[in-house]
Motif scaffolding. Sequence first.
Motif, mmCIF file in Angstrom:
data_model
loop_
_atom_site.group_PDB
_atom_site.id
_atom_site.type_symbol
_atom_site.label_atom_id
_atom_site.label_comp_id
_atom_site.label_asym_id
_atom_site.label_seq_id
_atom_site.Cartn_x
_atom_site.Cartn_y
_atom_site.Cartn_z
ATOM 1 N N ALA A 127 0.813 -1.182 0.128
ATOM 2 C CA ALA A 127 0.154 0.328 0.516
ATOM 3 C C ALA A 127 0.978 1.023 0.097
ATOM 4 O O ALA A 127 0.218 2.235 -0.122
ATOM 5 C CB ALA A 127 -0.912 0.195 1.607
ATOM 6 N N HIS A 128 2.069 1.140 -0.240
ATOM 7 C CA HIS A 128 3.272 2.503 -0.204
ATOM 8 C C HIS A 128 2.439 2.762 -1.792
ATOM 9 O O HIS A 128 3.362 4.424 -1.427
ATOM 10 C CB HIS A 128 4.297 2.380 0.282
ATOM 11 N N SER A 129 2.729 2.426 -2.067
ATOM 12 C CA SER A 129 2.436 2.805 -3.448
ATOM 13 C C SER A 129 1.929 2.452 -5.015
ATOM 14 O O SER A 129 0.943 1.197 -4.340
ATOM 15 C CB SER A 129 4.577 2.753 -4.092
ATOM 16 N N ILE A 130 2.115 2.266 -5.950
ATOM 17 C CA ILE A 130 0.930 1.429 -6.363
ATOM 18 C C ILE A 130 1.929 0.170 -7.459
ATOM 19 O O ILE A 130 2.127 -0.797 -7.888
ATOM 20 C CB ILE A 130 0.479 1.773 -8.331
ATOM 21 N N ALA A 131 3.212 0.210 -6.376
ATOM 22 C CA ALA A 131 4.511 -0.819 -6.754
ATOM 23 C C ALA A 131 4.635 -0.838 -8.195
ATOM 24 O O ALA A 131 4.829 -2.382 -8.654
ATOM 25 C CB ALA A 131 3.591 -2.697 -6.294
ATOM 26 N N ARG A 132 5.247 -0.330 -8.634
ATOM 27 C CA ARG A 132 6.014 -0.611 -10.111
ATOM 28 C C ARG A 132 7.832 -0.522 -10.019
ATOM 29 O O ARG A 132 7.709 -0.980 -8.705
ATOM 30 C CB ARG A 132 5.949 0.571 -10.700
ATOM 31 N N GLU A 133 8.235 -0.855 -10.682
ATOM 32 C CA GLU A 133 9.972 -1.246 -10.532
ATOM 33 C C GLU A 133 10.599 -0.603 -9.741
ATOM 34 O O GLU A 133 11.384 -0.930 -8.531
ATOM 35 C CB GLU A 133 10.484 -1.109 -11.608
ATOM 36 N N PRO A 134 10.932 0.449 -8.958
ATOM 37 C CA PRO A 134 11.437 1.948 -8.376
ATOM 38 C C PRO A 134 10.827 1.211 -7.103
ATOM 39 O O PRO A 134 11.680 1.039 -6.211
ATOM 40 C CB PRO A 134 11.070 3.325 -8.806
ATOM 41 N N ASN A 135 9.549 1.069 -6.799
ATOM 42 C CA ASN A 135 8.952 0.375 -5.937
ATOM 43 C C ASN A 135 9.524 -0.841 -5.263
ATOM 44 O O ASN A 135 10.034 -0.864 -3.168
ATOM 45 C CB ASN A 135 8.023 1.139 -5.531
ATOM 46 N N ILE A 136 9.728 -2.104 -6.182
ATOM 47 C CA ILE A 136 10.330 -3.121 -5.867
ATOM 48 C C ILE A 136 10.915 -2.829 -5.525
ATOM 49 O O ILE A 136 11.713 -3.500 -4.158
ATOM 50 C CB ILE A 136 9.833 -3.883 -7.200
ATOM 51 N N ALA A 137 12.707 -2.507 -5.508
ATOM 52 C CA ALA A 137 13.742 -1.490 -5.586
ATOM 53 C C ALA A 137 13.978 -1.281 -4.325
ATOM 54 O O ALA A 137 14.064 -1.383 -3.264
ATOM 55 C CB ALA A 137 14.659 -0.698 -6.711
ATOM 56 N N LEU A 138 13.339 0.175 -3.636
ATOM 57 C CA LEU A 138 12.889 0.436 -2.606
ATOM 58 C C LEU A 138 12.494 -0.742 -1.294
ATOM 59 O O LEU A 138 13.236 -0.816 -0.144
ATOM 60 C CB LEU A 138 11.713 1.183 -2.491
ATOM 61 N N ILE A 139 11.502 -1.376 -1.526
ATOM 62 C CA ILE A 139 11.189 -2.549 -0.173
ATOM 63 C C ILE A 139 12.252 -3.322 -0.490
ATOM 64 O O ILE A 139 13.331 -3.577 1.052
ATOM 65 C CB ILE A 139 9.799 -3.534 -1.074
#
Length: 274
Positions: A127-139
């Motif tokens: 739920a922190h974002s729409i979970a695309r590639e940059p967000n996967i890298a962040l998590i």
Amino acid sequence: MKNWKNHLLVLILVVVAEAIGVMKFKFGPGTIVLLPMLYALIMGVFLSPKFLKVVNDKDMKDAGSLITISLMLLMARYGTTIGPTLPTIIKSSPALILQEFGNLGTVFIGVPLAVMLGLKRETIGAAHSIAREPNIALISDIYGLDGEEGQGVMGVYISGTVIGTVFFGLLASFFAAYTPLHPYSLAMASGVGSASMMTAAVGSLSAMYPEMQETLTAFGAASNMLSGLDGLYMCLWLSLPATEWLYKRCYRLKYGVEAPKVKQRSKSNPSKGV
């Protein structure tokens, strides 16, 4: 050409999808547009080990490593449309930048809903974002993908890839047909950091406003590019801390106890998840 089977299958899927072409359906005053990329996606799903087993886990892993390269080519194509409309885009720069605060919408809607449905730490990744590639890298960098947060972000990423393309195309048509929002604002809103979702939304808008097609594509591409640039920092500094904060409060409301504390990924041992 390490995995020739993947390249051959992609070629076949592209040829079949392009042969089907763009399909348009009237939906009230709006138009539902189904793009070839959707057909290719659906056919690809049915080739997976869960269905027809044409490809195996190794083939899927090899294909996953090529996603970024493929999207680079797509964004390079969109980059050629930005140049001619650059003066218009510059005039709209404040709106393009401020739209990144929309990331907070996924937090304040998604976190309470996820906790209510019974998700635990998966809520943070989902739920922190729409979970695309940059967000996967962040998590992955903060928590590790083998933890609950990693499961959450990957679950939303896969769901977005399969469902998001259709959803964005329908949503753009609906808002264009039933709201007073200008097509340019809808094109900006489609650039959430996903090239496939943005393409579907802009494709639907272009079908409804063919005279604006070039400008709509430029706005969508510019918005998507900015989402990739500053969206990551927005998640790191605003939406992720807000997600952690709201998760703890929603957890306490639902279960009556404090949420268990989970250590973030160790920087000295990056291979170890949480």
